[in-house]
Design a protein around this motif. Structure first.
Motif, PDB file in Angstrom:
ATOM      1  N   THR A   1      -5.877  89.171 -84.397  1.00  0.00           N
ATOM      2  CA  THR A   1      -7.323  90.120 -84.520  1.00  0.00           C
ATOM      3  C   THR A   1      -6.591  91.035 -83.729  1.00  0.00           C
ATOM      4  OG1 THR A   1      -8.818  88.637 -83.215  1.00  0.00           O
ATOM      5  CG2 THR A   1      -8.952  88.052 -85.624  1.00  0.00           C
ATOM      6  N   ASN A   2      -7.117  92.370 -83.707  1.00  0.00           N
ATOM      7  CA  ASN A   2      -6.898  92.887 -83.054  1.00  0.00           C
ATOM      8  C   ASN A   2      -6.601  92.811 -81.416  1.00  0.00           C
ATOM      9  OD1 ASN A   2      -6.291  94.574 -84.586  1.00  0.00           O
ATOM     10  ND2 ASN A   2      -8.084  96.301 -83.743  1.00  0.00           N
ATOM     11  N   ASP A   3      -8.764  91.935 -81.225  1.00  0.00           N
ATOM     12  CA  ASP A   3      -8.545  91.274 -79.526  1.00  0.00           C
ATOM     13  C   ASP A   3      -7.201  90.171 -79.275  1.00  0.00           C
ATOM     14  OD1 ASP A   3     -10.751  93.348 -79.969  1.00  0.00           O
ATOM     15  OD2 ASP A   3     -12.106  91.433 -79.691  1.00  0.00           O
ATOM     16  N   GLN A   4      -6.673  89.504 -80.151  1.00  0.00           N
ATOM     17  CA  GLN A   4      -5.743  88.725 -80.060  1.00  0.00           C
ATOM     18  C   GLN A   4      -4.694  89.358 -79.212  1.00  0.00           C
ATOM     19  OE1 GLN A   4      -6.371  86.263 -83.465  1.00  0.00           O
ATOM     20  NE2 GLN A   4      -7.107  85.004 -82.026  1.00  0.00           N
ATOM     21  N   ILE A   5      -3.996  90.100 -80.278  1.00  0.00           N
ATOM     22  CA  ILE A   5      -3.280  90.742 -80.235  1.00  0.00           C
ATOM     23  C   ILE A   5      -3.144  91.871 -79.342  1.00  0.00           C
ATOM     24  CG2 ILE A   5      -1.752  93.101 -80.538  1.00  0.00           C
ATOM     25  CD1 ILE A   5      -2.712  92.427 -83.832  1.00  0.00           C
ATOM     26  N   ILE A   6      -4.186  91.776 -78.087  1.00  0.00           N
ATOM     27  CA  ILE A   6      -4.498  92.757 -77.336  1.00  0.00           C
ATOM     28  C   ILE A   6      -3.795  91.543 -75.863  1.00  0.00           C
ATOM     29  CG2 ILE A   6      -5.948  93.679 -75.553  1.00  0.00           C
ATOM     30  CD1 ILE A   6      -7.427  95.899 -77.940  1.00  0.00           C
ATOM     31  N   ALA A   7      -4.761  90.200 -76.308  1.00  0.00           N
ATOM     32  CA  ALA A   7      -4.826  88.828 -74.859  1.00  0.00           C
ATOM     33  C   ALA A   7      -3.274  88.850 -74.729  1.00  0.00           C
ATOM     34  CB  ALA A   7      -5.556  88.096 -75.546  1.00  0.00           C
ATOM     35  N   GLU A   8      -2.518  88.707 -75.891  1.00  0.00           N
ATOM     36  CA  GLU A   8      -0.904  88.466 -75.985  1.00  0.00           C
ATOM     37  C   GLU A   8       0.202  89.149 -75.051  1.00  0.00           C
ATOM     38  OE1 GLU A   8       0.805  86.401 -76.846  1.00  0.00           O
ATOM     39  OE2 GLU A   8      -0.466  84.424 -77.986  1.00  0.00           O
ATOM     40  N   LEU A   9      -0.422  90.745 -75.492  1.00  0.00           N
ATOM     41  CA  LEU A   9       0.345  91.808 -75.317  1.00  0.00           C
ATOM     42  C   LEU A   9       0.148  92.580 -73.488  1.00  0.00           C
ATOM     43  CD1 LEU A   9       1.380  94.746 -78.027  1.00  0.00           C
ATOM     44  CD2 LEU A   9       2.444  92.470 -76.917  1.00  0.00           C
ATOM     45  N   GLY A  10      -0.820  92.204 -73.262  1.00  0.00           N
ATOM     46  CA  GLY A  10      -1.913  92.274 -71.977  1.00  0.00           C
ATOM     47  C   GLY A  10      -0.989  91.252 -70.757  1.00  0.00           C
ATOM     48  N   TRP A  11      -1.584  90.371 -71.149  1.00  0.00           N
ATOM     49  CA  TRP A  11      -1.199  89.057 -70.297  1.00  0.00           C
ATOM     50  C   TRP A  11       0.287  88.462 -70.271  1.00  0.00           C
ATOM     51  CZ3 TRP A  11      -3.489  86.820 -66.822  1.00  0.00           C
ATOM     52  CH2 TRP A  11      -5.033  86.425 -67.085  1.00  0.00           C
ATOM     53  N   SER A  12       1.214  88.606 -71.043  1.00  0.00           N
ATOM     54  CA  SER A  12       2.754  88.421 -71.417  1.00  0.00           C
ATOM     55  C   SER A  12       3.359  90.334 -69.925  1.00  0.00           C
ATOM     56  CB  SER A  12       3.385  88.977 -71.748  1.00  0.00           C
ATOM     57  OG  SER A  12       4.457  89.438 -71.894  1.00  0.00           O
ATOM     58  N   LYS A  13       2.796  90.907 -70.267  1.00  0.00           N
ATOM     59  CA  LYS A  13       2.390  92.297 -69.470  1.00  0.00           C
ATOM     60  C   LYS A  13       2.277  92.193 -67.877  1.00  0.00           C
ATOM     61  CE  LYS A  13       2.289  96.752 -70.231  1.00  0.00           C
ATOM     62  NZ  LYS A  13       1.235  97.777 -70.767  1.00  0.00           N
ATOM     63  N   LYS A  14       1.378  91.381 -67.519  1.00  0.00           N
ATOM     64  CA  LYS A  14       0.651  91.187 -66.631  1.00  0.00           C
ATOM     65  C   LYS A  14       1.755  90.213 -65.864  1.00  0.00           C
ATOM     66  CE  LYS A  14      -2.951  89.088 -64.117  1.00  0.00           C
ATOM     67  NZ  LYS A  14      -2.812  89.826 -62.680  1.00  0.00           N
ATOM     68  N   ILE A  15       2.535  88.978 -66.143  1.00  0.00           N
ATOM     69  CA  ILE A  15       2.684  88.016 -65.807  1.00  0.00           C
ATOM     70  C   ILE A  15       4.394  88.545 -65.074  1.00  0.00           C
ATOM     71  CG2 ILE A  15       3.902  87.168 -68.238  1.00  0.00           C
ATOM     72  CD1 ILE A  15       3.276  85.114 -64.393  1.00  0.00           C
ATOM     73  N   ILE A  16       4.591  89.448 -66.286  1.00  0.00           N
ATOM     74  CA  ILE A  16       6.096  89.918 -65.517  1.00  0.00           C
ATOM     75  C   ILE A  16       5.332  91.434 -64.614  1.00  0.00           C
ATOM     76  CG2 ILE A  16       7.860  92.234 -66.656  1.00  0.00           C
ATOM     77  CD1 ILE A  16       7.494  90.713 -68.763  1.00  0.00           C
ATOM     78  N   LYS A  17       4.402  91.837 -64.604  1.00  0.00           N
ATOM     79  CA  LYS A  17       4.123  92.584 -63.703  1.00  0.00           C
ATOM     80  C   LYS A  17       3.632  92.175 -61.934  1.00  0.00           C
ATOM     81  CE  LYS A  17       2.270  95.920 -61.623  1.00  0.00           C
ATOM     82  NZ  LYS A  17       2.682  97.091 -60.810  1.00  0.00           N
ATOM     83  N   ASP A  18       3.184  90.597 -61.876  1.00  0.00           N
ATOM     84  CA  ASP A  18       2.985  89.847 -60.840  1.00  0.00           C
ATOM     85  C   ASP A  18       4.743  89.330 -60.867  1.00  0.00           C
ATOM     86  OD1 ASP A  18       0.573  90.803 -61.272  1.00  0.00           O
ATOM     87  OD2 ASP A  18      -0.205  87.996 -61.993  1.00  0.00           O
ATOM     88  N   VAL A  19       4.750  89.149 -61.377  1.00  0.00           N
ATOM     89  CA  VAL A  19       6.577  88.229 -60.780  1.00  0.00           C
ATOM     90  C   VAL A  19       7.265  89.486 -59.783  1.00  0.00           C
ATOM     91  CG1 VAL A  19       8.247  86.987 -62.005  1.00  0.00           C
ATOM     92  CG2 VAL A  19       6.779  86.276 -62.457  1.00  0.00           C
ATOM     93  N   LEU A  20       7.292  90.510 -60.719  1.00  0.00           N
ATOM     94  CA  LEU A  20       8.373  91.630 -60.195  1.00  0.00           C
ATOM     95  C   LEU A  20       8.131  92.888 -59.959  1.00  0.00           C
ATOM     96  CD1 LEU A  20      10.447  91.246 -64.416  1.00  0.00           C
ATOM     97  CD2 LEU A  20      10.825  89.923 -61.859  1.00  0.00           C
TER      98      LEU A  20
END
Length: 473
Positions: A267-286
């Motif tokens: 779903t749209n919301d699931q796509i947002i969750a998949e991309l958002g959390w991936s972006k966030k963990i990369i941001k949090d590490v780098l």
């Protein structure tokens, strides 16, 4: 939201998720077929490729080692014999990060980059469960949904597909307005499928970081090559030190979702969750947020493209030379016994044969999740490519597009050469006229999400025994 905890476990979910890849992936066509076409138009699939009639790729035959159809120009002097790069091979010692970086270290190679965060302070309980599509009711996802809504990007009203690939979604596969890359090869004007300059290879690796990524990093450093690493969020939280090593070695870091699903099925919301959390963990590490992403399996349509664009992400796939043939080595399937290392090298030979006949550069699908994929890369594929004459120019995707590395991250991208949403230099030119955009206007800016916080292959059982951090439900 259910939270995760520390544990040293296998990676079964991501492994089994890849088991469906052959429903989607068209294998590399023989060089003769592509050459006879003269361009990047349709080419007959090789054995083990997709059926032109159905769009369904069949798994390469793994019975018997087979034989090479060519002579390698070079191999690594310490190369493991091909017969030993196989499913069930004895696991070599894993390679941890060779360098650890203190919190606050400044990436001097990247103008205006923020200092590195303290990756050791990350709390797994603050992230979703490993290898599962994150819940959509968390405060983070609600914030990202609002930012997508505020982005001005129009999200097409397209229903999700169902699991099973093209045969299970015949109506969707035939709907050109959907522009589904998986089934039929429709690409939007700003999809990145190739490099603009002939004999340029956009070097990429998917699904890491993982226990043998360190071997790949060591070899790339030895031969002075840089690559684009498409990072799975669930691996980033498991191997933050390796992710920092990739980044500080000046490789390009990009998004590959949180749990590696077929994106068009969400779903749209699931796509947002998949991309958002991936972006966030990369941001949090780098400390930086990628501006490029790759859909798992290349599974993208105009709905998924639009959501990614609204989240500041440029869709990047790999080179396609026809509706049923792409530059996919098949390296992922060695670990599962679905193909052999010899067949992967024959696929590679066909790829570079085709790469020398097309009038632009190319991008190849490879992986660093498994030891077998890393071994075939550092012992055979990369040495052969480096010895090729005329020589290939091998570099990350952002570089092959003739853009500076700063454009790879929201925090360092000044928008002068990489306005997110605009047609990128070197983007594919083979878009279907009837399904060629996600309905967004670029406005020349990184819109939305430029923020600080942003199946089944049961035969494989890859145990990770390196005592690293992992997450479980």
């Amino acid at each position: 939201m259910k939270f995760a905890a520390f544990s040293a476990i296998a990676l079964p979910a991501l492994v089994s998720a890849h088991g469906i890849r052959d429903v989607h992936h068209a294998r590399q066509a023989p060089v003769a077929a592509a050459a006879s076409a003269g361009t990047s138009s349709a080419a007959a699939p090789a054995s083990g490729t997709a059926s032109a009639a159905t769009g369904v790729a069949t798994a390469p035959v793994a019975s018997g080692a087979g034989s090479l159809t060519f002579t390698l120009a070079s191999t690594n002097p310490t190369a493991i014999p091909l017969t030993e790069i196989a499913s069930g091979m004895s696991s070599a010692p894993t390679v941890p990060a060779s360098t650890t970086f203190a919190s606050g270290t400044t990436p001097t190679f990247l103008p205006n980059a923020p200092p590195l965060p303290n990756a050791l302070s990350l709390n797994p309980a603050n992230y979703p469960a490993l290898d599962k599509t994150p819940p959509t009711d968390s405060p983070e996802v609600q914030q990202w949904k609002q930012e997508v809504a505020n982005s001005g990007v129009q999200i097409p009203d397209i229903a999700p597909t169902v699991a099973g690939g093209c045969p299970a979604n015949l109506e969707a596969a035939n709907d050109q307005s959907r522009c589904w890359w998986t089934c039929g090869g429709c690409s939007a004007p700003d999809d990145i499928e190739q490099c603009p300059d002939k004999m340029t290879w956009g070097l990429t690796y998917d699904d890491g970081p993982a226990p043998h990524t360190g071997d790949l990093l060591a070899y790339l450093d030895q031969v002075n090559l840089k690559a684009t690493f498409f990072i799975v969020g669930s691996r980033a939280i498991s191997y933050p030190a390796l992710l920092q090593e990739e980044y500080m070695a000046q490789h390009q870091i990009a998004v590959h979702t949180w749990s590696h699903p077929e994106m068009t099925t969400l779903t749209n919301d699931q796509i947002i969750a998949e991309l958002g959390w991936s972006k966030k963990i990369i941001k949090d590490v780098l400390g930086v947020t990628p501006t490029y992403w790759r859909p798992p399996y290349g599974d993208v349509d105009n709905r998924v493209r639009a959501i990614a664009k609204a989240m500041g992400l440029q869709t990047s796939i790999w080179t396609r030379i026809g509706p049923t043939a792409t530059f996919d080595t098949g390296d992922f399937d060695i670990a599962g016994g679905l193909t052999t290392s010899t067949q992967v090298l024959n696929n590679w030979e066909a790829i570079i044969g085709n790469a020398t006949t097309i009038d632009h550069g190319f991008i190849v699908l490879e992986h660093d999740l498994f030891q077998q994929s890393v071994d075939i890369a550092v012992d055979y594929i990369l040495p052969d490519a480096l010895a090729h004459q005329p020589p290939f120019k091998i570099e990350p995707i952002v570089s092959c597009l003739n853009k500076p590395l700063r454009d790879a991250y929201i925090e360092t991208n000044d928008n002068s050469s990489n306005p997110i949403g605009a047609n990128a230099t070197g983007s594919a030119s083979s878009a279907e006229a009837s399904g060629n955009s996600s309905g967004a206007s670029a406005n020349g800016k990184n819109s939305a999400m430029g923020i600080a916080a942003p199946n089944s292959m049961g035969a494989i059982a890859l145990a990770i025994v390196s005592g690293v951090v992992a997450l479980f439900l």
